[in-house]
Design a protein around this motif. Structure first.
Motif, PDB file in Angstrom:
ATOM      1  N   LEU A  80       0.825  -1.197   0.000  1.00  0.00           N
ATOM      2  CA  LEU A  80       0.000   0.000   0.000  1.00  0.00           C
ATOM      3  C   LEU A  80       0.867   1.258   0.000  1.00  0.00           C
ATOM      4  CD1 LEU A  80      -2.837  -1.005   2.490  1.00  0.00           C
ATOM      5  CD2 LEU A  80      -2.877  -1.085  -0.005  1.00  0.00           C
ATOM      6  N   ALA A  81       1.946   1.240   0.776  1.00  0.00           N
ATOM      7  CA  ALA A  81       2.849   2.384   0.800  1.00  0.00           C
ATOM      8  C   ALA A  81       3.531   2.561  -0.560  1.00  0.00           C
ATOM      9  CB  ALA A  81       3.899   2.214   1.893  1.00  0.00           C
ATOM     10  N   GLY A  82       3.889   1.439  -1.201  1.00  0.00           N
ATOM     11  CA  GLY A  82       4.515   1.503  -2.521  1.00  0.00           C
ATOM     12  C   GLY A  82       3.580   2.062  -3.572  1.00  0.00           C
ATOM     13  N   ILE A  83       2.311   1.616  -3.550  1.00  0.00           N
ATOM     14  CA  ILE A  83       1.341   2.119  -4.521  1.00  0.00           C
ATOM     15  C   ILE A  83       1.105   3.610  -4.308  1.00  0.00           C
ATOM     16  CG2 ILE A  83      -1.053   1.989  -5.299  1.00  0.00           C
ATOM     17  CD1 ILE A  83      -1.062  -0.960  -4.604  1.00  0.00           C
ATOM     18  N   ALA A  84       0.944   4.017  -3.054  1.00  0.00           N
ATOM     19  CA  ALA A  84       0.620   5.417  -2.760  1.00  0.00           C
ATOM     20  C   ALA A  84       1.736   6.373  -3.157  1.00  0.00           C
ATOM     21  CB  ALA A  84       0.310   5.568  -1.281  1.00  0.00           C
ATOM     22  N   THR A  85       2.974   5.947  -3.012  1.00  0.00           N
ATOM     23  CA  THR A  85       4.112   6.840  -3.275  1.00  0.00           C
ATOM     24  C   THR A  85       4.746   6.620  -4.648  1.00  0.00           C
ATOM     25  OG1 THR A  85       5.647   5.295  -2.192  1.00  0.00           O
ATOM     26  CG2 THR A  85       4.635   6.995  -0.814  1.00  0.00           C
ATOM     27  N   ASN A  86       4.333   5.555  -5.325  1.00  0.00           N
ATOM     28  CA  ASN A  86       4.881   5.246  -6.653  1.00  0.00           C
ATOM     29  C   ASN A  86       3.836   4.504  -7.489  1.00  0.00           C
ATOM     30  OD1 ASN A  86       6.840   5.032  -8.713  1.00  0.00           O
ATOM     31  ND2 ASN A  86       7.495   3.014  -7.971  1.00  0.00           N
ATOM     32  N   PRO A  87       2.663   5.117  -7.711  1.00  0.00           N
ATOM     33  CA  PRO A  87       1.557   4.393  -8.349  1.00  0.00           C
ATOM     34  C   PRO A  87       1.797   3.986  -9.798  1.00  0.00           C
ATOM     35  CG  PRO A  87       1.017   6.713  -8.109  1.00  0.00           C
ATOM     36  CD  PRO A  87       2.275   6.486  -7.342  1.00  0.00           C
ATOM     37  N   PHE A  88       2.592   4.777 -10.538  1.00  0.00           N
ATOM     38  CA  PHE A  88       2.771   4.503 -11.961  1.00  0.00           C
ATOM     39  C   PHE A  88       4.230   4.321 -12.356  1.00  0.00           C
ATOM     40  CE2 PHE A  88      -1.102   7.174 -11.575  1.00  0.00           C
ATOM     41  CZ  PHE A  88      -2.015   6.149 -11.807  1.00  0.00           C
ATOM     42  N   GLY A  89       5.071   4.005 -11.380  1.00  0.00           N
ATOM     43  CA  GLY A  89       6.464   3.700 -11.696  1.00  0.00           C
ATOM     44  C   GLY A  89       7.340   4.903 -11.936  1.00  0.00           C
ATOM     45  N   ASN A  90       6.841   6.101 -11.625  1.00  0.00           N
ATOM     46  CA  ASN A  90       7.653   7.306 -11.806  1.00  0.00           C
ATOM     47  C   ASN A  90       7.538   8.227 -10.598  1.00  0.00           C
ATOM     48  OD1 ASN A  90       4.998   7.999 -12.263  1.00  0.00           O
ATOM     49  ND2 ASN A  90       5.442   9.410 -13.934  1.00  0.00           N
ATOM     50  N   GLY A  91       7.341   7.605  -9.425  1.00  0.00           N
ATOM     51  CA  GLY A  91       7.257   8.367  -8.189  1.00  0.00           C
ATOM     52  C   GLY A  91       8.532   8.238  -7.382  1.00  0.00           C
ATOM     53  N   PHE A  92       8.407   7.710  -6.155  1.00  0.00           N
ATOM     54  CA  PHE A  92       9.563   7.566  -5.264  1.00  0.00           C
ATOM     55  C   PHE A  92      10.054   6.118  -5.256  1.00  0.00           C
ATOM     56  CE2 PHE A  92       7.484  11.361  -3.773  1.00  0.00           C
ATOM     57  CZ  PHE A  92       8.510  12.180  -3.327  1.00  0.00           C
ATOM     58  N   TYR A  93      11.309   5.913  -5.635  1.00  0.00           N
ATOM     59  CA  TYR A  93      11.922   4.596  -5.551  1.00  0.00           C
ATOM     60  C   TYR A  93      13.426   4.711  -5.764  1.00  0.00           C
ATOM     61  CZ  TYR A  93      11.846   4.650 -10.704  1.00  0.00           C
ATOM     62  OH  TYR A  93      12.025   4.984 -12.025  1.00  0.00           O
ATOM     63  N   GLN A  94      14.145   3.689  -5.310  1.00  0.00           N
ATOM     64  CA  GLN A  94      15.586   3.639  -5.511  1.00  0.00           C
ATOM     65  C   GLN A  94      15.909   3.037  -6.867  1.00  0.00           C
ATOM     66  OE1 GLN A  94      17.077   1.445  -2.111  1.00  0.00           O
ATOM     67  NE2 GLN A  94      17.236   3.292  -0.889  1.00  0.00           N
ATOM     68  N   PRO A  95      17.137   3.183  -7.341  1.00  0.00           N
ATOM     69  CA  PRO A  95      17.502   2.645  -8.651  1.00  0.00           C
ATOM     70  C   PRO A  95      17.240   1.152  -8.792  1.00  0.00           C
ATOM     71  CG  PRO A  95      19.190   4.175  -7.915  1.00  0.00           C
ATOM     72  CD  PRO A  95      18.246   3.999  -6.758  1.00  0.00           C
ATOM     73  N   ASP A  96      17.325   0.390  -7.685  1.00  0.00           N
ATOM     74  CA  ASP A  96      17.081  -1.052  -7.763  1.00  0.00           C
ATOM     75  C   ASP A  96      15.610  -1.392  -7.622  1.00  0.00           C
ATOM     76  OD1 ASP A  96      16.694  -0.450  -5.132  1.00  0.00           O
ATOM     77  OD2 ASP A  96      18.310  -1.698  -4.349  1.00  0.00           O
ATOM     78  N   GLY A  97      14.739  -0.391  -7.531  1.00  0.00           N
ATOM     79  CA  GLY A  97      13.305  -0.632  -7.484  1.00  0.00           C
ATOM     80  C   GLY A  97      12.705  -0.632  -6.092  1.00  0.00           C
ATOM     81  N   LEU A  98      13.513  -0.625  -5.038  1.00  0.00           N
ATOM     82  CA  LEU A  98      12.964  -0.615  -3.684  1.00  0.00           C
ATOM     83  C   LEU A  98      12.251   0.709  -3.412  1.00  0.00           C
ATOM     84  CD1 LEU A  98      15.853  -2.308  -1.679  1.00  0.00           C
ATOM     85  CD2 LEU A  98      13.677  -3.321  -2.384  1.00  0.00           C
ATOM     86  N   GLU A  99      11.092   0.592  -2.735  1.00  0.00           N
ATOM     87  CA  GLU A  99      10.239   1.758  -2.536  1.00  0.00           C
ATOM     88  C   GLU A  99      10.204   2.187  -1.064  1.00  0.00           C
ATOM     89  OE1 GLU A  99       7.186   0.898  -6.221  1.00  0.00           O
ATOM     90  OE2 GLU A  99       6.870  -0.171  -4.331  1.00  0.00           O
ATOM     91  N   ALA A 100       9.135   2.862  -0.665  1.00  0.00           N
ATOM     92  CA  ALA A 100       9.051   3.500   0.649  1.00  0.00           C
ATOM     93  C   ALA A 100       9.338   2.555   1.806  1.00  0.00           C
ATOM     94  CB  ALA A 100       7.675   4.142   0.829  1.00  0.00           C
ATOM     95  N   VAL A 101       8.777   1.347   1.759  1.00  0.00           N
ATOM     96  CA  VAL A 101       9.001   0.373   2.822  1.00  0.00           C
ATOM     97  C   VAL A 101      10.147  -0.572   2.469  1.00  0.00           C
ATOM     98  CG1 VAL A 101       7.997  -1.590   4.048  1.00  0.00           C
ATOM     99  CG2 VAL A 101       6.655   0.491   3.728  1.00  0.00           C
ATOM    100  N   GLY A 102      10.258  -0.950   1.218  1.00  0.00           N
ATOM    101  CA  GLY A 102      11.320  -1.860   0.803  1.00  0.00           C
ATOM    102  C   GLY A 102      12.703  -1.331   1.119  1.00  0.00           C
ATOM    103  N   ALA A 103      12.854  -0.002   1.122  1.00  0.00           N
ATOM    104  CA  ALA A 103      14.153   0.597   1.443  1.00  0.00           C
ATOM    105  C   ALA A 103      14.533   0.375   2.901  1.00  0.00           C
ATOM    106  CB  ALA A 103      14.119   2.092   1.137  1.00  0.00           C
ATOM    107  N   CYS A 104      13.541   0.065   3.740  1.00  0.00           N
ATOM    108  CA  CYS A 104      13.780  -0.199   5.168  1.00  0.00           C
ATOM    109  C   CYS A 104      13.589  -1.677   5.479  1.00  0.00           C
ATOM    110  CB  CYS A 104      12.826   0.638   6.016  1.00  0.00           C
ATOM    111  SG  CYS A 104      12.971   2.416   5.761  1.00  0.00           S
TER     112      CYS A 104
END
Length: 348
Positions: free
Chosen positions: A271-295
């Motif tokens: 849910l955090a990933g969808i909210a902050t990166n819904p279409f693949g051009n929001g918030f994420y690291q170069p390897d694809g990890l997002e808001a929670v995956g980064a932690c």
């Protein structure tokens, strides 16, 4: 990526992405297969994903934790409607009444102010408020509230062995009942007897979005999927409720179900990933990890690879958790990267 038969569509998609708008046009009515963006990644508890970090400034580990950076790629975040994002759920397969009840209770816990516990206690709703620090190009933040707006059951209409493209078919099916809305989330949850492409091989859940089509009323609509790992890979997708890393024995799950309590961890991630990166051009690291995956792997103070950190313990059951939900329910959610502090956090 599905093949699109409209010549100008990629130019128009790029223009929409650059503007960062959720006002989506009916560009093409051709129905398209799945367009993959960034998957929600949960590696095994002993693996350490490569992440984009700056110098050490302190954190939650036994040694100083380096600052984590999530790059912003100029796209939209989910602001919802009236500061609210609706969630529509499909329970695919066989879920017991208790399993459905637990998952619904978790999703209802995101509504700000629903938890009737002491203000000093950590809650699901306050965990979600971290996402409000994620803003788009127009300084519009992620919505403060999530609302479980409807759910449906599907008894194996596509069988027990699904491709990722089948998840989109189930989402489109749910839209016939709930309607299509680019400002809402659509979630497919599969039971433990359902095999899904990539499940337990590299992911515990995924999120994608649809291209505009007649079925979506000309909108790009974000959606996600999470599987029940109880019998397929509990050590990967239910950790720390299953042994792994430095845990020779899994912790006691707060809702008495290793599979469902593991799903809830991934649902929170998703849910955090969808909210902050819904279409693949929001918030994420170069390897694809997002808001929670980064932690990844961080659930409490003192966490390190293979150890979840210090958690709350229910005095009656011995179950481990870190947040309260609606009706004094208890859950475990991962830490989330807070762009205001550049640290992994459990509450605002």
């Amino acid at each position: 990526m599905g093949k699109l038969e409209c010549p100008a569509v990629f130019f128009l998609f790029s223009l929409i992405f650059i503007l960062g708008s959720l006002s989506l046009l009916p560009i093409c009515t051709a129905e398209v297969a799945v367009n993959q963006t960034h998957t929600t990644r949960f590696l095994s508890p002993t693996e350490s994903p490569a992440v984009h970090r700056l110098t050490n400034v302190g954190g939650f580990g036994l040694v100083p934790e380096p600052t984590i950076i999530l790059d912003y790629h100029s796209g939209p975040v989910m602001s919802g409607r009236n500061d609210k994002i609706k969630i529509f759920v499909t329970f695919y397969g066989t879920f017991s009444p208790k399993q459905r009840s637990t998952l619904r209770l978790f999703l209802r816990s995101f509504w700000n102010g629903q938890s009737r516990v002491s203000k000093n206690h950590p809650t699901v709703a306050n965990w979600w408020q971290i996402t409000h620090n994620y803003v788009d190009l127009y300084n519009t933040p992620v919505a403060r509230n999530l609302l479980l707006a409807g759910d449906m059951t599907d008894k194996y209409s596509l069988g027990k062995d699904l491709l990722q493209s089948d998840i989109q078919k189930l989402v489109l099916k749910s839209m016939k009942k709930f309607g299509a809305d680019a400002r809402s989330m659509y979630l497919v949850l599969t039971s433990e007897d359902v095999l899904v492409e990539k499940f337990c091989m590299s992911v515990c859940g995924t999120h994608y979005y649809t291209f505009p089509s007649a079925a979506t009323n000309g909108q790009m609509v974000p959606y996600g999927w999470v599987g029940n790992p109880a019998s397929q890979c509990p050590g990967l997708c239910s950790w720390p409720y299953s042994a792994g890393g430095f845990l020779t024995k899994g912790l006691i799950p707060p809702n008495g179900d290793v599979g469902v309590d593991g799903m809830i961890i991934t649902v929170a991630n998703l849910l955090a990933g969808i909210a902050t990166n819904p279409f693949g051009n929001g918030f994420y690291q170069p390897d694809g990890l997002e808001a929670v995956g980064a932690c990844q792997g961080i659930y409490g103070t003192g966490s390190y690879p293979g150890y979840p950190g210090e958690l709350l313990v229910d005095s009656k059951t011995g179950a481990s958790f870190n947040v309260f939900g609606s009706s004094n329910s208890k859950f475990l959610v991962p830490r989330m990267w807070n762009p205001a502090t550049l640290l992994c956090a459990g509450q605002v």
